[in-house]
Design a protein around this motif. Sequence first.
Motif, short mmCIF file in Angstrom:
data_model
loop_
_atom_site.label_atom_id
_atom_site.label_comp_id
_atom_site.label_asym_id
_atom_site.label_seq_id
_atom_site.Cartn_x
_atom_site.Cartn_y
_atom_site.Cartn_z
N ALA A 156 -28.95 8.47 -19.75
CA ALA A 156 -28.21 7.76 -20.80
C ALA A 156 -27.07 8.61 -21.35
O ALA A 156 -26.01 8.07 -21.70
CB ALA A 156 -29.16 7.37 -21.93
N LEU A 157 -27.23 9.92 -21.38
CA LEU A 157 -26.25 10.79 -22.05
C LEU A 157 -25.24 11.43 -21.11
O LEU A 157 -24.09 11.63 -21.50
CB LEU A 157 -26.98 11.90 -22.80
N SER A 158 -25.63 11.74 -19.88
CA SER A 158 -24.93 12.77 -19.11
C SER A 158 -23.90 12.24 -18.12
O SER A 158 -23.98 11.11 -17.65
CB SER A 158 -25.95 13.60 -18.32
N ASP A 159 -22.95 13.12 -17.79
CA ASP A 159 -22.07 12.90 -16.65
C ASP A 159 -22.79 13.25 -15.35
O ASP A 159 -22.53 12.64 -14.31
CB ASP A 159 -20.82 13.78 -16.75
N ARG A 160 -23.67 14.25 -15.41
CA ARG A 160 -24.45 14.68 -14.24
C ARG A 160 -25.86 15.01 -14.68
O ARG A 160 -26.07 15.54 -15.78
CB ARG A 160 -23.85 15.93 -13.59
N VAL A 161 -26.82 14.71 -13.82
CA VAL A 161 -28.21 15.10 -14.04
C VAL A 161 -28.59 16.10 -12.95
O VAL A 161 -28.46 15.82 -11.76
CB VAL A 161 -29.15 13.88 -13.99
N ILE A 162 -29.05 17.27 -13.40
CA ILE A 162 -29.48 18.33 -12.49
C ILE A 162 -31.00 18.37 -12.49
O ILE A 162 -31.62 18.66 -13.52
CB ILE A 162 -28.93 19.70 -12.93
N LEU A 163 -31.61 18.04 -11.35
CA LEU A 163 -33.07 18.03 -11.24
C LEU A 163 -33.53 19.36 -10.65
O LEU A 163 -33.04 19.78 -9.60
CB LEU A 163 -33.52 16.87 -10.36
N VAL B 213 -26.90 14.83 -9.51
CA VAL B 213 -26.54 13.41 -9.42
C VAL B 213 -25.45 13.07 -10.43
O VAL B 213 -25.63 13.30 -11.64
CB VAL B 213 -27.77 12.52 -9.65
N LEU B 214 -24.36 12.53 -9.96
CA LEU B 214 -23.28 12.06 -10.83
C LEU B 214 -23.66 10.70 -11.40
O LEU B 214 -24.06 9.80 -10.68
CB LEU B 214 -21.98 11.94 -10.02
N ILE B 215 -23.51 10.57 -12.72
CA ILE B 215 -23.78 9.29 -13.39
C ILE B 215 -22.43 8.70 -13.80
O ILE B 215 -21.89 9.00 -14.86
CB ILE B 215 -24.68 9.47 -14.63
N ASP B 216 -21.88 7.87 -12.92
CA ASP B 216 -20.55 7.31 -13.13
C ASP B 216 -20.69 5.91 -13.71
O ASP B 216 -20.60 4.90 -13.01
CB ASP B 216 -19.79 7.28 -11.80
N ALA B 217 -20.94 5.86 -15.03
CA ALA B 217 -21.13 4.58 -15.70
C ALA B 217 -20.64 4.70 -17.13
O ALA B 217 -20.77 5.76 -17.75
CB ALA B 217 -22.60 4.18 -15.68
N PRO B 218 -20.07 3.64 -17.68
CA PRO B 218 -19.58 3.70 -19.06
C PRO B 218 -20.72 3.84 -20.05
O PRO B 218 -21.85 3.42 -19.78
CB PRO B 218 -18.84 2.37 -19.23
N ARG B 219 -20.42 4.42 -21.20
CA ARG B 219 -21.38 4.52 -22.29
C ARG B 219 -21.00 3.52 -23.38
O ARG B 219 -19.82 3.22 -23.53
CB ARG B 219 -21.39 5.95 -22.85
N PRO B 220 -21.96 3.01 -24.16
CA PRO B 220 -23.40 3.28 -24.11
C PRO B 220 -24.06 2.64 -22.90
O PRO B 220 -23.58 1.62 -22.38
CB PRO B 220 -23.91 2.67 -25.42
#
Length: 269
Positions: free
Chosen positions: A187-194, A206-213
């Motif tokens: 929900a918050l990030s530009d990228r999630v590092i697992l 993982v790149l999270i390429d989606a508008p917020r909220p």
Amino acid sequence: MIEAKNLTRQFPGGTVALEGINLTVPDGQFISLVGPSGCGKSTLLSLLAGLDKPSAGSVIGIERPAVVFQDAALYPWKTVLQNVAFGLELRGLSKAACREKAEVALRTVHLSRFARAYPHELSGGMRQRAAIARALVLEPDALFLDEPFGALDAQTRSLLQTELLTLWERTQVSVVFVTHSLEEAIALSDRVILMASRPGRIIADVLIDAPRPRALRHDLTLAAIQDRLLAQLSEEVARVAAQEYDTDWRGVPLPTLSVAPGEEGGSGI
């Protein structure tokens, strides 16, 4: 830009907390570190923030870091305003300058009404807002947050997530955010590092390429990202548990979040 190259952290006694970590965070990017307990998320954050030194490898790019922990760690004998101003006092600023900057920081987190209150008079969410103000008043070039909302109730956590995003969009400071919640990270990030453990290492970026909220339960793309990350995380949790638990342990199935728009879903670890 924050750049970690081949980071390894080995503690006395031989435990390797992190090994071969390579990570780049461009200016102004918001990243989250997720993974099972003990995978080295907080250790990596400490290395990136300069609170700890690696056993091997290097970190470059950090000049003015600021850190917020799960415990707000406010001085109980100081008012909220005094807590926020304390770091500036250590830098040698005048009393008037410290007060002025601290007041601006408190307005930023909407806590001006409680400037003269003491920490014990605040709610948990208000204490965390004060801790964030104390970090922001130092005008950092990177903000490091280690489970800052982990001890809060769900409603307060949601409110502070929104506040944090608003502050980030306004300041464009780089953010490294540690959380156990995949839903919060996505929900918050530009990228999630697992991260995986034993030793701690990065297994997905993982790149999270989606508008917020973002509403994960109503976005099939985001739900699919969470399912994929949850599957990887579940495998890692099971692998670690198999090493730690008695031989009769069989594990517990973990939920997924593949739902159609408008349906209810659940989230993972």
